[in-house]
Design a protein around this motif. Structure first.
Motif, PDB file in Angstrom:
ATOM      1  N   LEU A 585       7.708   6.925  12.226  1.00  0.00           N
ATOM      2  CA  LEU A 585       8.020   7.842  13.248  1.00  0.00           C
ATOM      3  C   LEU A 585       8.603   7.491  14.351  1.00  0.00           C
ATOM      4  CD1 LEU A 585       7.677  10.934  12.809  1.00  0.00           C
ATOM      5  CD2 LEU A 585       5.402  10.866  14.152  1.00  0.00           C
ATOM      6  N   ALA A 586       7.897   6.561  14.935  1.00  0.00           N
ATOM      7  CA  ALA A 586       8.689   6.009  16.203  1.00  0.00           C
ATOM      8  C   ALA A 586       9.838   5.481  16.039  1.00  0.00           C
ATOM      9  CB  ALA A 586       7.614   5.094  16.823  1.00  0.00           C
ATOM     10  N   TYR A 587      10.044   4.519  14.806  1.00  0.00           N
ATOM     11  CA  TYR A 587      11.261   3.880  14.460  1.00  0.00           C
ATOM     12  C   TYR A 587      12.362   5.079  14.359  1.00  0.00           C
ATOM     13  CZ  TYR A 587      15.021   1.513  12.281  1.00  0.00           C
ATOM     14  OH  TYR A 587      16.100   0.798  11.697  1.00  0.00           O
ATOM     15  N   TYR A 588      12.153   6.094  13.546  1.00  0.00           N
ATOM     16  CA  TYR A 588      13.270   6.862  13.011  1.00  0.00           C
ATOM     17  C   TYR A 588      13.621   7.821  14.407  1.00  0.00           C
ATOM     18  CZ  TYR A 588      13.268   5.309   8.215  1.00  0.00           C
ATOM     19  OH  TYR A 588      13.237   4.663   7.318  1.00  0.00           O
ATOM     20  N   THR A 589      12.829   8.169  15.021  1.00  0.00           N
ATOM     21  CA  THR A 589      12.977   8.976  16.404  1.00  0.00           C
ATOM     22  C   THR A 589      14.058   8.147  17.405  1.00  0.00           C
ATOM     23  OG1 THR A 589      10.916  10.028  16.296  1.00  0.00           O
ATOM     24  CG2 THR A 589      11.871  10.239  18.034  1.00  0.00           C
ATOM     25  N   ALA A 590      13.656   6.785  17.531  1.00  0.00           N
ATOM     26  CA  ALA A 590      14.402   6.076  18.430  1.00  0.00           C
ATOM     27  C   ALA A 590      15.864   5.906  17.762  1.00  0.00           C
ATOM     28  CB  ALA A 590      13.843   4.837  18.503  1.00  0.00           C
ATOM     29  N   VAL A 591      15.786   5.653  16.352  1.00  0.00           N
ATOM     30  CA  VAL A 591      17.316   5.749  15.885  1.00  0.00           C
ATOM     31  C   VAL A 591      17.928   6.823  16.195  1.00  0.00           C
ATOM     32  CG1 VAL A 591      18.672   5.460  13.681  1.00  0.00           C
ATOM     33  CG2 VAL A 591      16.630   3.646  14.174  1.00  0.00           C
ATOM     34  N   GLN A 592      17.271   7.917  15.779  1.00  0.00           N
ATOM     35  CA  GLN A 592      18.039   9.151  16.071  1.00  0.00           C
ATOM     36  C   GLN A 592      18.309   9.321  17.538  1.00  0.00           C
ATOM     37  OE1 GLN A 592      18.446  11.708  13.826  1.00  0.00           O
ATOM     38  NE2 GLN A 592      19.263  13.260  15.005  1.00  0.00           N
ATOM     39  N   LYS A 593      17.685   9.180  18.408  1.00  0.00           N
ATOM     40  CA  LYS A 593      17.979   8.996  19.547  1.00  0.00           C
ATOM     41  C   LYS A 593      18.997   8.064  20.173  1.00  0.00           C
ATOM     42  CE  LYS A 593      15.954  10.962  22.834  1.00  0.00           C
ATOM     43  NZ  LYS A 593      14.800  10.960  23.993  1.00  0.00           N
ATOM     44  N   GLY A 594      19.327   6.923  19.215  1.00  0.00           N
ATOM     45  CA  GLY A 594      20.332   6.177  19.735  1.00  0.00           C
ATOM     46  C   GLY A 594      19.860   4.982  20.635  1.00  0.00           C
ATOM     47  N   THR A 595      18.653   4.773  20.916  1.00  0.00           N
ATOM     48  CA  THR A 595      18.273   3.703  21.953  1.00  0.00           C
ATOM     49  C   THR A 595      18.276   2.605  21.033  1.00  0.00           C
ATOM     50  OG1 THR A 595      15.751   4.204  21.083  1.00  0.00           O
ATOM     51  CG2 THR A 595      16.540   5.525  22.800  1.00  0.00           C
ATOM     52  N   ASP A 596      18.057   1.528  22.141  1.00  0.00           N
ATOM     53  CA  ASP A 596      18.092   0.103  21.579  1.00  0.00           C
ATOM     54  C   ASP A 596      16.834  -0.210  21.067  1.00  0.00           C
ATOM     55  OD1 ASP A 596      18.286  -2.590  21.104  1.00  0.00           O
ATOM     56  OD2 ASP A 596      19.429  -2.924  22.938  1.00  0.00           O
ATOM     57  N   VAL A 597      16.444  -0.209  19.827  1.00  0.00           N
ATOM     58  CA  VAL A 597      15.004  -0.047  18.949  1.00  0.00           C
ATOM     59  C   VAL A 597      14.560  -1.468  19.138  1.00  0.00           C
ATOM     60  CG1 VAL A 597      13.854  -0.211  16.859  1.00  0.00           C
ATOM     61  CG2 VAL A 597      15.734   1.632  17.437  1.00  0.00           C
ATOM     62  N   ASP A 598      15.340  -2.556  18.916  1.00  0.00           N
ATOM     63  CA  ASP A 598      14.421  -3.932  18.845  1.00  0.00           C
ATOM     64  C   ASP A 598      14.394  -4.430  20.661  1.00  0.00           C
ATOM     65  OD1 ASP A 598      14.026  -4.396  16.401  1.00  0.00           O
ATOM     66  OD2 ASP A 598      16.088  -5.377  16.007  1.00  0.00           O
ATOM     67  N   GLN A 599      15.260  -3.901  21.392  1.00  0.00           N
ATOM     68  CA  GLN A 599      15.126  -4.276  22.918  1.00  0.00           C
ATOM     69  C   GLN A 599      15.298  -3.173  23.780  1.00  0.00           C
ATOM     70  OE1 GLN A 599      18.564  -7.136  23.076  1.00  0.00           O
ATOM     71  NE2 GLN A 599      17.361  -8.754  22.100  1.00  0.00           N
ATOM     72  N   PRO A 600      14.030  -2.427  23.758  1.00  0.00           N
ATOM     73  CA  PRO A 600      13.985  -1.437  24.684  1.00  0.00           C
ATOM     74  C   PRO A 600      14.042  -1.731  26.164  1.00  0.00           C
ATOM     75  CG  PRO A 600      11.869  -1.518  23.355  1.00  0.00           C
ATOM     76  CD  PRO A 600      12.828  -2.707  22.968  1.00  0.00           C
ATOM     77  N   ARG A 601      14.507  -0.627  26.860  1.00  0.00           N
ATOM     78  CA  ARG A 601      14.778  -0.954  28.239  1.00  0.00           C
ATOM     79  C   ARG A 601      13.460  -1.276  28.903  1.00  0.00           C
ATOM     80  NH1 ARG A 601      15.673   5.346  29.725  1.00  0.00           N
ATOM     81  NH2 ARG A 601      13.578   5.744  29.853  1.00  0.00           N
TER      82      ARG A 601
END
Ligand code: F6R
Length: 610
Positions: A585-601
């Motif tokens: 859920l977290a992963y796909y939400t982040a992908v949907q939002k286009g964030t940097d999944v592996d290296q979050p800010r």
């Protein structure tokens, strides 16, 4: 935190420094730099942002000279502590003949800087690190031998550091030191390496020496000489690390996090196998440990590992009647805790390097308590510090958001709780066999949960529009709700909180409205009915509920509900199985939002500062 690498070799150093920095990027990634000895002079290139930015700088302005490509160099990828993440604060830092990279914090940098400024030194960055370069250069200017000058500076530093240092005029030499931050020496053929971990030198060698706290080292192309903090020659062994340290490719996956989520059937199975014997349906007690002789467990950990510890507590108390406290390490270490005699302190950590957890472990040891380290990096500082090493077998975890390391921690703690139950006479042979078999169902059910990807992607599309999300669970699902909220906030930047479902009406229910989704973890366990009532209370207030529960679980009356059908499982392993939909859920939400999944800010994988 930051990652460092040094190479003194035969072939071009810069491309290999870059290769290593990419492997170290999980430790920090707000700026990066390399320095190399070009025609006898140290030269450097630095860039704000990720390693790809540094590559662009190097492409435009290569580090080469009349004598060809440099073969000696150092590199750094940064997670800022002192000074904003910009090019000027990026490492390597230089002063006179000295160029260096640093991981850690020099706590007394302000007084050292003032002293150096009074002596006429001019600083070009806001970092704590730069003082170290100036101090070494000051020693060299005073005529000291480089190694002596280095050691004299180390004696003046307070705080944590791993350092790699180039000195102009010292051909092929790199000096290194560690205190509180990890550093390894890699042994090649006519080449030597220095790196933050075995992963950093993985492409070049699997022969490693782990430096101990207080060690410093002189490398040249032919070998390394290690000294301990007293300045005496130290004999540190060379070990062969596993080839898995080289396995850090994403394969067919878009992100490391996705890959690591999908590795969980294997990583959980490997971890369980270390603690349980499936063939004979028996536990495998860790060597030298009898839970019957222990009166209390004190788990210390940070972040996700802390939530794994909380899940462990439910199991230790329920299955083994063994009192268990769990505390955030950054609080524990300064609280002067009053531990009972007979307490076993357990540090839970993926990296085995987290500064607060390591300090808590050392505190317990210094106060005469036995210690165990449940760690994924088996050569880490915690592994070496603790009386007992309890390994997890998740393999290298690169995604900054912990996934497979978390489930491996939970799997190990559940297995150890069964062991404790057996050793304390709470679990008979038949129950032991049943529980061992139940635990070994987890890998298959995790694999089944992974097939929920598509359904969860649809939910994530909706969730990505939310500003706030609540996660609810009861029993061991409560810490998992906390973990679900942490996962979502750290990679999608959506504000999320986890609550014990029964606690909602004591305040947080005021947050419920039609724009605030509630993710409910509701396995069919002894408290399912209670959780279902809590969901009705939310529905009555118009809150949209995403209910993760087995198909057989009834939808609470009147709820505005999205259902995700989790595999049916024994409540003991529900935290392992339900972790997967949380992570997806977290992963796909982040992908949907286009964030940097592996290296979050703002984050780093290994938090070696307080
Ligand atoms: C979150 C996360 C962190 C770590 C925490 C402790 O996804 O990864 O919260 O769990 O920084 O790290 P370790 O386990 O290395 O001690």
């Amino acid at each position: 935190m930051c990652g460092i690498i040094g190479i003194t070799g035969q072939g071009p150093a810069v491309p290999r420094l870059i290769d290593s920095l990419k492997r170290l990027e999980y430790r920090g990634y707000d700026s990066a730099g390399v320095a190399a000895v070009v025609d006898g002079r140290s030269d450097r290139r630095r860039a704000k942002g990720k390693i790809t930015e540094l590559e662009a700088v190097l492409a435009a302005d290569p580090l080469t000279g009349a004598s060809g490509d440099p073969t000696v160099g150092i590199g750094h990828t940064r997670w800022a502590t002192h000074g904003a993440p910009n090019t000027g604060n990026a490492h390597p830092h230089q002063a006179g003949r000295v160029t260096l990279v640093h991981n850690g914090i020099i706590e007394n940098f302000a007084e050292l800087k003032a002293e150096l400024q009074a002596a006429g030194h001019v600083f070009e960055s806001q970092t704590d690190t730069e003082v170290v370069a100036h101090l070494i250069d000051q020693g060299l200017t005073a005529g000291r031998d480089p190694l002596d000058a280095f050691k004299a500076v180390l004696d003046r530093l307070r705080g944590a550091y791993a350092l790699a240092v180039l000195i102009e005029g010292e051909d092929g030499v790199i000096l290194g030191a560690r205190h509180g931050s990890p550093l390894v020496v890699g042994w090649g053929e006519g080449e030597m390496y220095l790196g933050s971990d075995a992963l950093a030198v993985g492409p070049f060698t699997q022969k490693i020496t782990y430096l101990e706290d207080g060690d410093y080292v002189r490398l040249d192309r032919t070998g390394a000489t290690v000294f301990d903090m007293t300045g005496a020659r130290a004999n540190r062994s060379v070990v062969q690390v596993s080839a898995s340290t080289a396995l850090v490719e994403k394969g067919e996956h878009r992100h490391f996090m996705e890959k690591e989520i999908h590795e969980q059937p294997d990583s959980v199975q490997h971890t369980l196998s270390a603690y349980l014997d499936l063939v004979n349906a028996k536990v495998r007690p860790p060597e030298g440990l009898d839970f019957a002789a222990i009166s209390r467990l004190q788990i210390v950990a940070c972040g996700t590992a802390f939530y794994a510890g909380m899940i462990g507590r439910y199991a230790f108390e329920r299955l083994a009647g063994l009192p268990c406290d769990v505390e955030i390490a950054s609080e524990f270490r300064y609280r002067h805790p009053a531990l009972m005699d007979g307490t076993l302190a357990v540090a839970v950590s993926q990296s085995g390097e987290t500064a607060d957890t390591l300090a808590s472990l050392k505190w317990c040891k210094a106060h005469g308590f036995r210690t165990a380290a449940l760690v994924n990096v088996h050569s880490s500082s915690m592994a070496r510090e603790a009386d007992h090493l309890w390994p997890t077998h998740a393999g290298p975890e690169i995604g900054v958001a912990s996934t497979k390391a978390f489930t491996a921690q939970v799997a190990a703690l559940l297995a150890l709780a069964v062991t404790a139950g057996v050793q304390r006479g709470r679990i008979d042979a038949a129950e032991e066999a049943r529980l061992v078999r139940v635990l070994f169902e987890a890998p298959r059910l995790i694999a089944e949960a992974l097939t929920l990807g598509q359904a969860i992607q649809a939910v994530a599309q909706e969730l990505s529009k939310a500003r706030d999300v609540l996660f609810l669970g009861r029993g061991a699902m409560y810490p998992l709700a906390l973990e679900g909220a942490l996962k979502l906030k750290e990679i999608s930047y959506i504000h999320a909180e986890g609550y014990a479902a029964g606690e909602l009406k004591h305040g947080p229910i005021a947050l419920i409205d039609e724009a605030t989704p509630v993710v409910a973890l509701a396995p069919l366990d002894e408290v399912f009915e209670k959780t279902a009532s809590n969901l009705q209370e939310i529905a009555a207030r118009g809150g949209p509920v995403i209910m993760i529960a087995p198909e057989a679980a009834e939808t609470p009356h009147g709820a505005i509900m999205t259902r995700v059908a989790a595999p049916d499982c024994d409540p003991l392993i529900a935290p392992l199985v339900y972790a997967v939909p949380m992570q997806l859920l977290a992963y796909y939400t982040a992908v949907q939002k286009g964030t940097d999944v592996d290296q979050p800010r703002n984050l780093a994988k290994s938090v070696t500062v307080e």
